[in-house]
Structures are given as C-alpha cells and as structure tokens.
Design a protein around this motif. Structure first.
Motif, PDB file in Angstrom:
ATOM      1  N   VAL A  65     -22.891  72.015 -75.313  1.00  0.00           N
ATOM      2  CA  VAL A  65     -23.859  71.086 -74.743  1.00  0.00           C
ATOM      3  C   VAL A  65     -23.083  70.010 -74.007  1.00  0.00           C
ATOM      4  O   VAL A  65     -22.296  69.296 -74.596  1.00  0.00           O
ATOM      5  N   SER A  66     -23.281  69.887 -72.721  1.00  0.00           N
ATOM      6  CA  SER A  66     -22.492  68.965 -71.908  1.00  0.00           C
ATOM      7  C   SER A  66     -23.044  67.558 -71.965  1.00  0.00           C
ATOM      8  O   SER A  66     -24.210  67.331 -71.648  1.00  0.00           O
ATOM      9  N   LYS A  67     -22.219  66.627 -72.362  1.00  0.00           N
ATOM     10  CA  LYS A  67     -22.533  65.199 -72.275  1.00  0.00           C
ATOM     11  C   LYS A  67     -21.286  64.530 -71.712  1.00  0.00           C
ATOM     12  O   LYS A  67     -20.242  64.549 -72.332  1.00  0.00           O
ATOM     13  N   GLY A  68     -21.402  63.958 -70.555  1.00  0.00           N
ATOM     14  CA  GLY A  68     -20.219  63.383 -69.947  1.00  0.00           C
ATOM     15  C   GLY A  68     -19.510  64.424 -69.110  1.00  0.00           C
ATOM     16  O   GLY A  68     -20.130  65.286 -68.502  1.00  0.00           O
ATOM     17  N   TYR A  69     -18.159  64.366 -69.116  1.00  0.00           N
ATOM     18  CA  TYR A  69     -17.368  65.236 -68.266  1.00  0.00           C
ATOM     19  C   TYR A  69     -16.349  65.980 -69.110  1.00  0.00           C
ATOM     20  O   TYR A  69     -15.687  65.414 -69.983  1.00  0.00           O
ATOM     21  N   LEU A  70     -16.210  67.264 -68.815  1.00  0.00           N
ATOM     22  CA  LEU A  70     -15.322  68.110 -69.598  1.00  0.00           C
ATOM     23  C   LEU A  70     -13.868  67.703 -69.442  1.00  0.00           C
ATOM     24  O   LEU A  70     -13.115  67.650 -70.425  1.00  0.00           O
ATOM     25  N   PHE A  71     -13.435  67.426 -68.221  1.00  0.00           N
ATOM     26  CA  PHE A  71     -12.023  67.155 -67.971  1.00  0.00           C
ATOM     27  C   PHE A  71     -11.492  65.967 -68.774  1.00  0.00           C
ATOM     28  O   PHE A  71     -10.434  66.073 -69.404  1.00  0.00           O
ATOM     29  N   PRO A  72     -12.160  64.810 -68.784  1.00  0.00           N
ATOM     30  CA  PRO A  72     -11.650  63.701 -69.612  1.00  0.00           C
ATOM     31  C   PRO A  72     -11.559  64.064 -71.094  1.00  0.00           C
ATOM     32  O   PRO A  72     -10.617  63.646 -71.777  1.00  0.00           O
ATOM     33  N   ALA A  73     -12.526  64.840 -71.578  1.00  0.00           N
ATOM     34  CA  ALA A  73     -12.481  65.250 -72.984  1.00  0.00           C
ATOM     35  C   ALA A  73     -11.264  66.130 -73.245  1.00  0.00           C
ATOM     36  O   ALA A  73     -10.578  65.984 -74.260  1.00  0.00           O
ATOM     37  N   ALA A  74     -10.978  67.063 -72.322  1.00  0.00           N
ATOM     38  CA  ALA A  74      -9.819  67.934 -72.476  1.00  0.00           C
ATOM     39  C   ALA A  74      -8.515  67.146 -72.405  1.00  0.00           C
ATOM     40  O   ALA A  74      -7.582  67.388 -73.182  1.00  0.00           O
ATOM     41  N   VAL A  75      -8.449  66.196 -71.498  1.00  0.00           N
ATOM     42  CA  VAL A  75      -7.260  65.348 -71.383  1.00  0.00           C
ATOM     43  C   VAL A  75      -7.025  64.581 -72.680  1.00  0.00           C
ATOM     44  O   VAL A  75      -5.882  64.457 -73.150  1.00  0.00           O
ATOM     45  N   GLY A  76      -8.104  64.075 -73.273  1.00  0.00           N
ATOM     46  CA  GLY A  76      -7.972  63.358 -74.535  1.00  0.00           C
ATOM     47  C   GLY A  76      -7.440  64.228 -75.648  1.00  0.00           C
ATOM     48  O   GLY A  76      -6.589  63.801 -76.437  1.00  0.00           O
ATOM     49  N   VAL A  77      -7.921  65.470 -75.728  1.00  0.00           N
ATOM     50  CA  VAL A  77      -7.434  66.404 -76.746  1.00  0.00           C
ATOM     51  C   VAL A  77      -5.942  66.656 -76.570  1.00  0.00           C
ATOM     52  O   VAL A  77      -5.167  66.608 -77.530  1.00  0.00           O
ATOM     53  N   GLY A  78      -5.521  66.925 -75.333  1.00  0.00           N
ATOM     54  CA  GLY A  78      -4.106  67.182 -75.077  1.00  0.00           C
ATOM     55  C   GLY A  78      -3.235  65.994 -75.405  1.00  0.00           C
ATOM     56  O   GLY A  78      -2.177  66.139 -76.038  1.00  0.00           O
ATOM     57  N   GLY A  79      -3.668  64.796 -74.987  1.00  0.00           N
ATOM     58  CA  GLY A  79      -2.888  63.599 -75.269  1.00  0.00           C
ATOM     59  C   GLY A  79      -2.788  63.293 -76.745  1.00  0.00           C
ATOM     60  O   GLY A  79      -1.736  62.874 -77.244  1.00  0.00           O
ATOM     61  N   LEU A  80      -3.884  63.520 -77.475  1.00  0.00           N
ATOM     62  CA  LEU A  80      -3.890  63.243 -78.912  1.00  0.00           C
ATOM     63  C   LEU A  80      -2.950  64.176 -79.668  1.00  0.00           C
ATOM     64  O   LEU A  80      -2.123  63.713 -80.473  1.00  0.00           O
ATOM     65  N   ILE A  81      -3.065  65.485 -79.412  1.00  0.00           N
ATOM     66  CA  ILE A  81      -2.226  66.451 -80.123  1.00  0.00           C
ATOM     67  C   ILE A  81      -0.750  66.193 -79.844  1.00  0.00           C
ATOM     68  O   ILE A  81       0.099  66.227 -80.744  1.00  0.00           O
ATOM     69  N   PHE A  82      -0.425  65.918 -78.596  1.00  0.00           N
ATOM     70  CA  PHE A  82       0.967  65.618 -78.262  1.00  0.00           C
ATOM     71  C   PHE A  82       1.451  64.363 -78.977  1.00  0.00           C
ATOM     72  O   PHE A  82       2.539  64.343 -79.556  1.00  0.00           O
ATOM     73  N   SER A  83       0.666  63.306 -78.930  1.00  0.00           N
ATOM     74  CA  SER A  83       1.091  62.025 -79.499  1.00  0.00           C
ATOM     75  C   SER A  83       1.287  62.116 -81.006  1.00  0.00           C
ATOM     76  O   SER A  83       2.273  61.599 -81.554  1.00  0.00           O
ATOM     77  N   LEU A  84       0.361  62.773 -81.695  1.00  0.00           N
ATOM     78  CA  LEU A  84       0.515  62.953 -83.139  1.00  0.00           C
ATOM     79  C   LEU A  84       1.762  63.767 -83.451  1.00  0.00           C
ATOM     80  O   LEU A  84       2.517  63.451 -84.382  1.00  0.00           O
ATOM     81  N   ASP A  85       1.983  64.822 -82.672  1.00  0.00           N
ATOM     82  CA  ASP A  85       3.146  65.683 -82.894  1.00  0.00           C
ATOM     83  C   ASP A  85       4.439  64.924 -82.623  1.00  0.00           C
ATOM     84  O   ASP A  85       5.404  65.013 -83.394  1.00  0.00           O
ATOM     85  N   ALA A  86       4.485  64.170 -81.543  1.00  0.00           N
ATOM     86  CA  ALA A  86       5.717  63.496 -81.142  1.00  0.00           C
ATOM     87  C   ALA A  86       6.084  62.326 -82.041  1.00  0.00           C
ATOM     88  O   ALA A  86       7.264  62.056 -82.263  1.00  0.00           O
ATOM     89  N   MET A  87       5.074  61.636 -82.599  1.00  0.00           N
ATOM     90  CA  MET A  87       5.338  60.374 -83.288  1.00  0.00           C
ATOM     91  C   MET A  87       5.114  60.390 -84.795  1.00  0.00           C
ATOM     92  O   MET A  87       5.800  59.654 -85.521  1.00  0.00           O
ATOM     93  N   LEU A  88       4.179  61.197 -85.279  1.00  0.00           N
ATOM     94  CA  LEU A  88       3.748  61.023 -86.668  1.00  0.00           C
ATOM     95  C   LEU A  88       3.962  62.246 -87.555  1.00  0.00           C
ATOM     96  O   LEU A  88       3.503  62.249 -88.688  1.00  0.00           O
ATOM     97  N   THR A  89       4.619  63.272 -87.076  1.00  0.00           N
ATOM     98  CA  THR A  89       4.877  64.420 -87.939  1.00  0.00           C
ATOM     99  C   THR A  89       6.086  64.187 -88.842  1.00  0.00           C
ATOM    100  O   THR A  89       6.372  65.016 -89.700  1.00  0.00           O
ATOM    101  N   ASP A  90       6.777  63.073 -88.650  1.00  0.00           N
ATOM    102  CA  ASP A  90       7.851  62.681 -89.569  1.00  0.00           C
ATOM    103  C   ASP A  90       7.938  61.162 -89.570  1.00  0.00           C
ATOM    104  O   ASP A  90       7.923  60.528 -88.507  1.00  0.00           O
TER     105      ASP A  90
END
Length: 967
Positions: free
Chosen positions: A468-493
């Motif tokens: 169900v589309s609310k808003g824009y897909l691209f910003p949501a996808a960008v947020g997912v990518g940025g979050l996974i990277f940031s958690l992996d880079a900074m908080l996995t240790d």
C-alpha cells in the motif's frame, strides 16, 4: 482496441496476422542462431571450442556459449546473421508487450519497455563484441544484460493477467529458474578459474546454455499472451501509405468497488485484537530476538569472508559479487514466493540458520563463502518479508515491537562479540579449535526458526496486495539502506566507537573494557525511545541531535568524541521503527531490493576510503570518511521523512498491551545490560603485566604482519598468534595490518584477546577513521606515552606509525612500530623513510624499530633508516633474505636474532630480537659477531621447541642453525 478506428471504413484489407507469430518468430530466430552455431561448431571445430585455458578434450567435453558463437568461422558468422534476424521480432515483441500489458497509472509497463530496449542493445554488445575481440567490453555488456533482465522479467511477470494462472506461473517459474541457475554458474566458474578443476568448465557450459534456453523461453510465453492480438496491414483509400491497425481484447484490470471495499475493510488497523496477534507473546519475543541475533551474525560474517579473497589477491578478486546476496529480497516481487514466505516465515529463517551459520562446516574458503551467501540471501528475505507482512495486516504495535526485537537482537550479537573478544562465536571463521560455538548457533537458530510466528494466520493470501503506497518508495528505500549500513558500521561491536576516539597513551578517553558497556546503555536507551516515544524519534530535533552526535564523533577524540558517538548510537537505534514502518507500505521486493542495493554501494564506499590504492577510481573517496558518514546520515534522514508519511507507529504507553510490552522491553534490556556489565568485570585484568625474564633485564621484541587476523584458510587466527607470541616469550611485539575495525574485517579488535590473554598493555594505533591498514603495539612493560603518526603518502596507501615510550626495568626505552607504503609508490616510500628517520633521530634514548620497510638490505631507502644521523643499526645486516620486515635498534645490547616461520597463520614470518639495557658507563657495541648457543646464558636463549622441525608449523629458519646451537 483500434489504433486507427477513425479511418477504418476507408481502408482496404491487405494482410491480417495473429500476434502469436511474432513470439514464434522471435523464438525460432533466437534458438536457430544459438543451435546452428553449436551444431556447426561441434561438427567442424569440436576439440578447439572445448579447449580452455587449463584443459582440453577429454577433460573438457562441452563448449561454452562464448566459445561456440564467437571464436571460429563459419559458426560465428552464422550466429551473427541469425541473431540479426531476431532483431525485428524482438522489437515487435517489446512493443506488443507494452501495449498488451499496459495498465493505467502504473509505471511498470514503461520500466519494462525501457529495460527491454536497453537489454536488446546490450545483447548486441556481447554478441557482436566477443571475448576474443575485447574481453572487458564483452563482459561489461554481458553483465549489463543480466542486470537489465531483472526489471524486464519482474515487470512482465508482475503485469501478467492474474486470472491466467498458467501464463503467470509459467513466467514466474522460468524467471526463478533463470536467476536460480546463477548460483551454480558462479560456483562452477570459481571451481574452474580459481581451483582449476578439470571438467568444471563443461558443467559451467551446461548451466550457461540452460540460461540461454530459459532466457528465450521467458519471452516465448508471449505466445499465450498474444493469442487475442492481431496485426492488420491495410491501405487507406486515396493514400499510398499503409496504416497499421492493432486490435485486441483488453482485460479488466480493476476490481469492482464492492470488492475493493471488502479488501480494504480487512486491512483496517485494530480489526484483530492486538493481544491475540501472534508475535507479541513473551516466547515469540524471545524468538524474534534470537532470529535477529542469527541475522546479524550471518550478515556481519558475509563481508568479513568476502574480504579474505581481495586480501590475498591484493585487489578486486571477483568474490565481491557475493555482496549482491543483500539484494535477494528483489525476488519477493514474485507474488507466490512473497506470499509463501509471508504465510510460512519459518522457511527462510530455517535456511538462514542452516546455510548461514552452518557454512562453517565447509573447509574450503570459496565453498564456505558461497554457502554463507545463500544463508545471507534468506536472512534478508526473512527480514524484508516479515516487515512487509506486518505492514499489510496494519497492526502498528506489532510492527513497532518487531522493530524493537530486531534492535535487541543487534545488541545481543554485540554482547556475544564483547564476551568473545570481538569475534562472534558462530561466525564461519570460527570453529571448535579457535573457540567457536557454531553447532550451538545452528541448533538455537533452527529451533528459533521453527518457532517463528506466522503473522498472516488471519488473512487470506489472496487478499494480500503487493504494498500500500503512502508517500514515496525511493526515500523509504534510501532510509532502509542507510540504516542497515549505519548499524553495521558503527554498532555491531562496542569497541568501534571507542577506537574512533583512541589517541594512545596516556589514556585520555574510554577503553573497550570496561567502557564498552556505555555503548550498550546508549543502544538500549535508543531502543526504548524508539518503542515508547515515536513522535520524538521521528522529529526534526531528534535527527538534528543524531547528526550532531555523528559530527562530534568524527571531529573530536577522547571522551568528547565518544559522547558524540553515544548520542549517535541512541539516534540510530531509536529510528529503527520509523524506517521499518515506512518501508512496510511499499512493494517489498522493490523497496528492500533497492534499499539493500544502496547499502551495498555505501558499504563499498566505506571500503574505498582506505582501499583507494587498490580499487578503481579510488582517489574519489580517498580518506573521505566524512563524505561516507555524511551520506549515511542523510540517507537515514530521508527515511525518517518517508516514515512520517507511513503513520503506523502507535504510542505504546497509551495502550494496554503496549504498556505490558514496554515493561517487557525494560526487563529484557536490563538483563542484557547486566550481562554486559558482568562480562566487562570478568574481562578486567587486575594483575599488572610482567616481563618474562626480569632477572636478566631482557627485552624480547618481535615484528609480525598478521594479515588482519584471518589465516590462509579463512579461520580467525588470534588464538594461534597468542600461542606463538607467548611461547616465544615476547615482551614487546609490533603487529602490522591490524586495523580490523571496519565492515569488511567484521568490526573486530585483535589486540583485545592477545593483550588480555598474554597479560600485556595494548595500543591499537591509529583508529579506523585514520584510513590505514593499521599498526598495533603490545607490551609487557608500561606504556608511558605513545604518539600516532601518519607518514607522508601523496600517492599510495597511508603509512601508520606508533612512537611509544616504555618503562623498561625503570629506564625509558622508545619503540617505533611502522608500516611503509606499497612497492609501486617510490616517492611515497622515500618521503616515509625520511619521516621515520626524523622520529628515530628525535631522541637519544634506547630505541627499537619494529617495521615493514619494503626495501632490500643495504640498498635504497635502507640507508635512510640505518644511518649515523639517527643512530639506528640493523639487527643483522648480513641477513640478505629480507624484503619487508626489519628490526633496527640503538643504545641497547643486542643478544639474539631469529626468524620464525609462520605456518598458515599469515603470509609473513615473525622476526624476533633480544636486547638488554646497557650497564652504567657501558659503551654500546654494535658488533654482529655470532657465538655458539652454549656460550649464551640460559635466560637469554631462544625457546628450544622451535628448533629443527619446530611445532605446529613454526620453526627457526634461514640461518644454518646447527652451527650456532647445541642439539
């Protein structure tokens, strides 16, 4: 539908043709091109086209596609003529598919058409530019063709009439089979290219030809689609030009208003009692946390295992393609697959545990990476599909709680690393001999997978939309990518943030133990805020605070920088529910496939900042951690903006079940924090390190390039390094290639295990934000002061150095650990030699240089390091077999020198020197005269177990030892 109905009555019928003949013509021409080339090639040049770079007939018996169509005349010409004839039907097929599958308001038809056209041109690229003509161009066109096949097959399958199950399922299975065969294709290519297995290329050819037939077969399904399409070629009266009329029956792609309302009604939040929704019970909360723990364990292992291959190749190896495992959720654009995993989430979770954690059972590094990649695929499919499923049933509390357990699983995995000296005990680089608990990880992962809650027990799969589309897909996808990277880079240790702020001795900031517990506290606070304060974590002020924390972390050191890192940690863990809520509202395959693709790109950028000397266009991101960090923060910010539009997060404190979950969160987080505190206390070393031979006032020093703690067989090597360093009784050791605090090295700190178990002080050296491959210092003697240097490197890799002052038996002794730049950059190495010479000449105190100089003895820059100006002397100038590692010294009494073979721990030996402090009034003697071992006091002798054949693959070597020691 009549494209020229206005003039229909004025036209004269010339030719009428059913659309299926376009599909038939395309299939016939395409297959004829390949099969005719195969038949002619086998007939005329069989032995030549089965020959490859390593084997010929009978070891290889079936030709590859490229060898068949591009290497010989006349099959090459026959193929190119036939494939040219395919172009006409091909473009007609694209045009008819666009008209036949077009849906008002959908962007998929246009994407399909554009990708189809581009795909056709790239096909011409690899067809007419063979690997013999230009190997690179051929490969670029081929890879582009395969990549463009993804949107083409996805869009066509997605747009196919749902009522025609035969056609839709046929296209689905053909597409899945095509992409599924890419896995054995890559495996067989590795077997051929890397392991040089006879016959592997023939099996590779089987798979390659199968891909050709599946590719053509996917478009052949248009025969069914075009049955109701007709071409009518006719001439208008009094007009010479012909007019093309296209008539077909359009399908009704919309549902009735009543049906839409019925489905919409079933998606209204709150229709199902929240407390009865599976996933909110205590047992399921624990299961979700364990599943998240398994996910993070598998995910963080992927880049670590990939790193083994470019490390040994000193450049891009090809195995980096395994990172595309993160994009596996793109397969969820296929509705049956998506709905299957939504109904039975246990399946991908089970495969994540079996393949991801169980990959440790494969001895060969390439095989282990391949199996781990499969597990990673299912791990990301699990995460994506479960988030999307919760978005579809529109239960905001369940989605928020799922996001919370995801973060708790991250904390759990980080605590596991905290307990095991920054190695995750279930990584595939671990096994029983080096402290791994892999089998327990498999068992726990399998049990947890089987207990995974099914969220769609009350929703029929036929009622599930693609999103169900609310808003824009691209910003949501960008947020997912940025979050996974940031958690992996900074908080996995927990030591990552601390080492970003590390400056050396005297200690002016936090230490990994015990202060790593503060990172856990910050992560727990962020997790709590994310669940209980949704309006806060999605606010602009929260984003500004998180951005400021990241900036302070980057710009400052010591406690100030670490406090900034803690604020950034609270921010990252707090916004997880917002990002997940946003992504749950879109097509799961598209939003997560794109998001994780972006995560791959920024992860590569994270590598480029330090690996710039070994990668294409490395200069663009050379030493630009600020750019990577800034982009990742901006990506997360864009995801927060998209998350505000989703409007899924509820106020847990105002809901009865939410209040219960808040209390549960507090208890679980409390248990995890207490556990981390206990681990920290147990790891604290309350005994001061002691040198091995204080009675002789002996200083035994070593230098070793440790290859980032991965041995030749891709196992963690800290335990083996600890044993050798301890048995050689090293009081001081310099470690090179030791910065493992990056995504590609698993965010580890090798010095922790070595220092704590050997009873030594540790200086990690320049931190991960200093863009070096690392140098570290371990010492039995107190480190009074240490300064970190980055030597001049205008072209190549940065050269790190540590200049430390030790309290050695009450006297000040300086130790310099240094790693010079690579061989190709001559000017870099010259400037670096001058820089290190200045450091060594800055004091007259006794000094030892433990180094990697990249020079030959008695030549070139050697005379800058060893000179009267700085007073440094070679430990043995007659040792002509050195190239990289050197031990230099001044104002000390040299008593011994040895070189010890590495076994399979790394690619470089361990060099050791023994020194004594000068007696008062004694004049230093730099003589290199050798004497028999029997004349050396026992306390000054080297350990005996490494003589002759040695132990565990370690032995003294190079010199003719029997001449100098008594057996």
């Amino acid at each position: 539908m009549n494209l020229d109905s206005k003039h229909q009555n004025q036209q004269q019928h010339v030719l009428k043709l059913n659309g299926v003949w376009v599909a038939y013509a395309h299939t016939f021409c395409a297959l004829a091109a390949f099969l005719s080339a195969l038949i002619v090639g086998v007939t005329l040049h069989y032995h030549k086209i089965v020959q490859n770079g390593y084997y010929g007939y009978p070891d290889e018996w079936f030709p590859s596609v490229s060898a068949t169509i591009g290497d010989r005349y006349p099959e090459r010409s026959i193929f190119q003529i036939m494939i040219a004839l395919t172009a006409g039907p091909r473009f007609l097929l694209l045009f008819l598919s666009y008209l036949r599958l077009n849906k008002t308001g959908s962007y998929l038809p246009l994407i399909g058409l554009v990708s189809g056209i581009l795909r056709t041109f790239t096909c011409g690229g690899w067809v007419y530019i063979t690997s013999t003509d230009d190997h690179d161009a051929h490969d670029i066109f081929m890879i582009s063709y395969i990549v463009l096949t993804i949107p083409w097959t996805v869009c066509v399958t997605k747009l196919t009439d749902k009522s025609n199950k035969f056609l839709k399922n046929g296209r689905r299975f053909t597409a899945v089979a095509f992409f599924g065969l890419l896995v054995p294709l890559v495996y067989l290519f590795i077997q051929h290219k890397v392991h040089r297995v006879a016959g592997a290329y023939s099996y590779y050819a089987y798979v390659e030809w199968s891909l050709i037939f599946l590719d053509v077969g996917f478009d052949t399904w248009s025969v069914v689609d075009f049955e109701d399409l007709e071409f009518e070629l006719s001439a208008a009266e009094n007009a010479p030009p012909t007019v093309l009329n296209l008539s077909y029956f359009s399908q009704d792609e919309t549902s009735s208003t009543d049906e839409k309302e019925a489905v919409k009604e079933k998606l209204v939040p709150g229709q199902y009692p929240v407390d009865s929704l599976v996933g909110l019970t205590f047992i399921h909360s624990i299961v979700q946390i364990i599943n998240s723990f398994i996910f993070w364990s598998v995910f963080t292992a992927l880049f670590l295992c990939i790193w083994h291959f470019p490390l040994w190749n000193m450049g891009i190896s090809g195995y980096e393609a395994a990172a595309l495992s993160l994009m596996a959720p793109i397969l969820l654009v296929v509705p049956p697959l998506r709905n299957l995993f939504a109904r039975f989430p246990q399946i991908p979770r089970l495969l994540t545990a079996l393949f991801g954690v169980g990959s440790y059972k494969f001895e060969a590094p390439a095989d282990r990476l391949l199996i781990l990649s499969v597990g990673t695929c299912f791990g990301f499919i699990s995460l994506s599909n479960e988030i999307w499923t919760l978005g579809q049933i529109r239960d905001s509390l369940a989605l928020s709680w799922y996001s919370t357990t995801f973060t708790l699983g991250l904390i759990t995995s980080s605590i596991a690393k905290f307990a095991f000296y920054t190695n995750n005990p279930i990584w595939p680089i671990m096994h029983t001999d080096n402290g791994g608990l892999n089998i327990y990880g498999v068992i726990i992962g399998v049990v947890s997978a089987l207990l995974t809650p099914s969220y769609l027990t009350q929703l029929n799969p036929t009622e599930i939309s693609s999103g169900v589309s609310k808003g824009y897909l691209f910003p949501a996808a960008v947020g997912v990518g940025g979050l996974i990277f940031s958690l992996d880079a900074m908080l996995t240790d927990t030591s990552t943030l601390i080492l970003w702020c590390w400056e050396g001795y005297p200690v002016r900031g936090p230490l990994p133990v015990p202060h790593g517990v503060f990172t856990f506290v910050a992560m727990a606070i962020g997790t709590y805020l994310g669940f209980t304060k949704p309006s806060l974590v999605s606010s602009s002020s929260f984003f500004i605070a998180g951005s400021a924390g990241a900036a302070v972390l980057y710009a400052s050191s010591g406690w100030i920088g670490y406090i900034g890192g803690l604020v950034y940690s609270i921010f990252l863990t707090g916004i997880v529910p917002v990002i997940f809520a946003s992504a749950s509202q879109f097509n799961v395959g598209l939003v997560f496939g794109l998001g994780f693709f972006l995560a791959i790109l920024i992860s590569l950028a994270h590598v480029w900042v330090v690996a710039y000397a070994f990668v294409p266009a490395g200069w663009i991101l050379r030493e630009r951690t600020d750019i990577v960090l800034g982009i990742s923060v901006a990506m997360v910010g864009l995801g927060i903006v998209a998350g505000k539009k989703a409007n899924l997060i509820v106020r847990a404190k105002n809901h009865g079940v939410g209040t219960s979950l808040r209390k549960r969160l507090t208890k679980i987080a409390g248990v995890l924090l207490v556990l981390s505190a206990v681990i920290s206390f147990r790891r604290l070393n309350f005994e001061k390190p002691q040198p091995y031979h204080p009675e002789d006032k002996l200083l035994t020093a070593g230098i070793w390039t440790i290859h980032f703690g991965l041995d030749n067989d891709m196992w963690a090597s800290e335990g083996r390094m600890r044993d050798l360093i301890g048995e050689l009784e090293l009081d001081v050791v310099g470690l090179l290639e030791s910065d493992t605090q990056r995504i590609i090295m698993g965010n580890r700190d090798l010095t922790q295990k070595l220092a704590e178990e050997l009873g030594m002080y540790a200086d990690f050296g320049p931190g991960p934000n200093k863009h070096t491959w690392g140098c570290a210092l371990l010492s039995k003697f107190p480190i009074l002061n240490s300064t970190h240097h980055l030597l001049p490197s205008p072209v190549g890799e940065l050269a790190p150095a540590i200049h430390a002052t030790l309290n050695v038996y009450g006297e000040l002794v300086d130790v310099v650990v240094f790693h010079s730049g690579q061989e190709e950059d001559v000017e870099d190495r010259r400037l670096q030699s001058l820089g290190v010479a200045d450091i060594m000449g800055s004091t007259d105190r006794p000094m030892v240089l433990l180094s990697y100089l990249v020079t030959k003895p008695l030549k070139g820059n050697y005379h800058t390091y060893v000179s009267e100006t700085n007073g440094m002397h070679d430990i043995d100038s007659s040792d002509s077999d050195r190239w990289c590692e050197y031990i230099l010294y001044k104002n000390l009494r040299r008593t011994g020198y040895a070189r010890v073979s590495r076994s399979t721990i790394t690619d470089t030996e361990l060099q050791v020197g023994k020194f004594q402090l000068l007696d008062e009034g004694e004049k230093v003697n730099y003589s290199e005269k050798r004497i028999r071992e029997s004349k050396v006091p026992k306390g000054l002798q080297f350990p005996r177990q490494f003589r002759k054949n040695g132990v565990r693959g370690h032995r003294y070597h190079v010199f003719d030892e029997p001449r100098y020691y008594d057996s």
